[in-house]
Design a protein around this motif. Structure first.
Motif, mmCIF file in Angstrom:
data_model
loop_
_atom_site.group_PDB
_atom_site.id
_atom_site.type_symbol
_atom_site.label_atom_id
_atom_site.label_comp_id
_atom_site.label_asym_id
_atom_site.label_seq_id
_atom_site.Cartn_x
_atom_site.Cartn_y
_atom_site.Cartn_z
ATOM 1 N N LYS A 190 -1.928 4.109 4.835
ATOM 2 C CA LYS A 190 -2.721 2.901 4.635
ATOM 3 C C LYS A 190 -4.208 3.240 4.453
ATOM 4 O O LYS A 190 -4.887 2.643 3.615
ATOM 5 C CB LYS A 190 -2.535 1.972 5.834
ATOM 6 N N ALA A 191 -4.684 4.215 5.186
ATOM 7 C CA ALA A 191 -6.097 4.603 5.083
ATOM 8 C C ALA A 191 -6.433 5.131 3.686
ATOM 9 O O ALA A 191 -7.525 4.870 3.165
ATOM 10 C CB ALA A 191 -6.413 5.667 6.136
ATOM 11 N N GLN A 192 -5.510 5.859 3.072
ATOM 12 C CA GLN A 192 -5.749 6.359 1.719
ATOM 13 C C GLN A 192 -5.833 5.204 0.724
ATOM 14 O O GLN A 192 -6.700 5.198 -0.157
ATOM 15 C CB GLN A 192 -4.621 7.314 1.309
ATOM 16 N N PHE A 193 -4.966 4.212 0.865
ATOM 17 C CA PHE A 193 -4.996 3.044 -0.015
ATOM 18 C C PHE A 193 -6.300 2.274 0.166
ATOM 19 O O PHE A 193 -6.954 1.903 -0.807
ATOM 20 C CB PHE A 193 -3.812 2.125 0.286
ATOM 21 N N LEU A 213 -9.323 1.454 -2.525
ATOM 22 C CA LEU A 213 -9.677 0.077 -2.849
ATOM 23 C C LEU A 213 -11.161 -0.196 -2.608
ATOM 24 O O LEU A 213 -11.796 -0.940 -3.352
ATOM 25 C CB LEU A 213 -8.822 -0.897 -2.037
ATOM 26 N N ARG A 214 -11.718 0.408 -1.556
ATOM 27 C CA ARG A 214 -13.134 0.194 -1.237
ATOM 28 C C ARG A 214 -14.062 1.059 -2.078
ATOM 29 O O ARG A 214 -15.039 0.578 -2.634
ATOM 30 C CB ARG A 214 -13.398 0.484 0.240
ATOM 31 N N GLU A 215 -13.760 2.350 -2.164
ATOM 32 C CA GLU A 215 -14.709 3.303 -2.732
ATOM 33 C C GLU A 215 -14.315 3.832 -4.103
ATOM 34 O O GLU A 215 -15.125 4.455 -4.780
ATOM 35 C CB GLU A 215 -14.855 4.494 -1.777
ATOM 36 N N ARG A 221 -2.397 12.548 -7.155
ATOM 37 C CA ARG A 221 -1.552 11.809 -6.215
ATOM 38 C C ARG A 221 -1.496 10.359 -6.657
ATOM 39 O O ARG A 221 -2.480 9.816 -7.150
ATOM 40 C CB ARG A 221 -2.105 11.924 -4.799
ATOM 41 N N LEU A 222 -0.341 9.736 -6.436
ATOM 42 C CA LEU A 222 -0.097 8.374 -6.909
ATOM 43 C C LEU A 222 0.177 7.421 -5.763
ATOM 44 O O LEU A 222 0.883 7.758 -4.813
ATOM 45 C CB LEU A 222 1.122 8.373 -7.855
ATOM 46 N N GLY A 223 -0.369 6.222 -5.884
ATOM 47 C CA GLY A 223 -0.048 5.118 -4.997
ATOM 48 C C GLY A 223 0.243 3.884 -5.849
ATOM 49 O O GLY A 223 -0.321 3.736 -6.934
ATOM 50 N N ILE A 224 1.117 3.013 -5.388
ATOM 51 C CA ILE A 224 1.499 1.829 -6.164
ATOM 52 C C ILE A 224 1.312 0.590 -5.296
ATOM 53 O O ILE A 224 1.798 0.539 -4.171
ATOM 54 C CB ILE A 224 2.971 1.928 -6.625
#
Length: 180
Positions: free
Chosen positions: A83-86, A90-92, A114-117
């Motif tokens: 969650k911290a990576q997401f 989103l913030r920075e 690296r991928l997040g969805i």
């Protein structure tokens, strides 16, 4: 046909006891037939004195080594999972909107992409449809990861997108634009 018995056990009762006296036939014990022929199952040992045959090496060990060397794989190290990576992206992260897709990206000094969805029920009500969309995004990323460099990427698809091979091709084009 109605009987006066109230239960099945009442049918088998006699005057003196509560058990049914049903004769049983016992078969006479037979010897195991000894057949003189070739053994059908060649994998089994032929007798107690013969040692068991040596087993081949486990195929799982080979699969783990092969998976570590896959060039186009998408293992856990190539995914954003926390969650911290997401939230950090989103913030920075740099935000880009291309063809309805929203990409949040951040360059790193080294490493693989690296991928997040990000996908919710607003994108597709049925979980199976959301999973198909995620599979398409992962496939496009997997095929284009060599061109992306050291990058953390978060993808949010447009609402109402339908998973298809065309979606994978379109995403591959967009990922090429991101890497340029």
């Amino acid at each position: 046909m109605q009987s006066g018995a109230r239960s099945n056990t009442a049918l088998f009762r006699t005057r003196d006891c509560h058990e049914a006296h049903v004769p049983t036939v016992e078969d006479a014990p037979r010897e195991t037939p000894r057949l003189s022929r070739a053994q059908q199952d060649t994998r089994r040992t032929r007798g107690p004195a013969q040692p068991a045959r040596a087993r081949a090496a486990s195929p799982r060990v080979v699969a783990v080594v092969a998976a570590a060397q896959k060039r186009f794989g998408l293992d856990a190290a190539r995914r954003l999972r926390r969650k911290a990576q997401f939230e950090r992206l989103l913030r920075e992260g740099e935000r880009r909107a291309l063809a309805g897709y929203t990409f949040y990206l951040e360059r790193r000094a080294e490493g693989r992409p690296r991928l997040g969805i990000l996908i919710s029920r607003k994108h597709a009500a049925a979980a199976s449809d959301r999973n198909r969309i995620k599979r398409c995004i992962r496939e496009a990323f997997r095929l284009e990861q060599e061109n992306l460099g050291a990058l953390d990427l978060l993808v949010r698809p447009p609402y109402g997108v339908l998973p298809s091979p065309d979606m994978v091709a379109r995403l591959r084009e967009l990922l090429c634009r991101l890497s340029a």
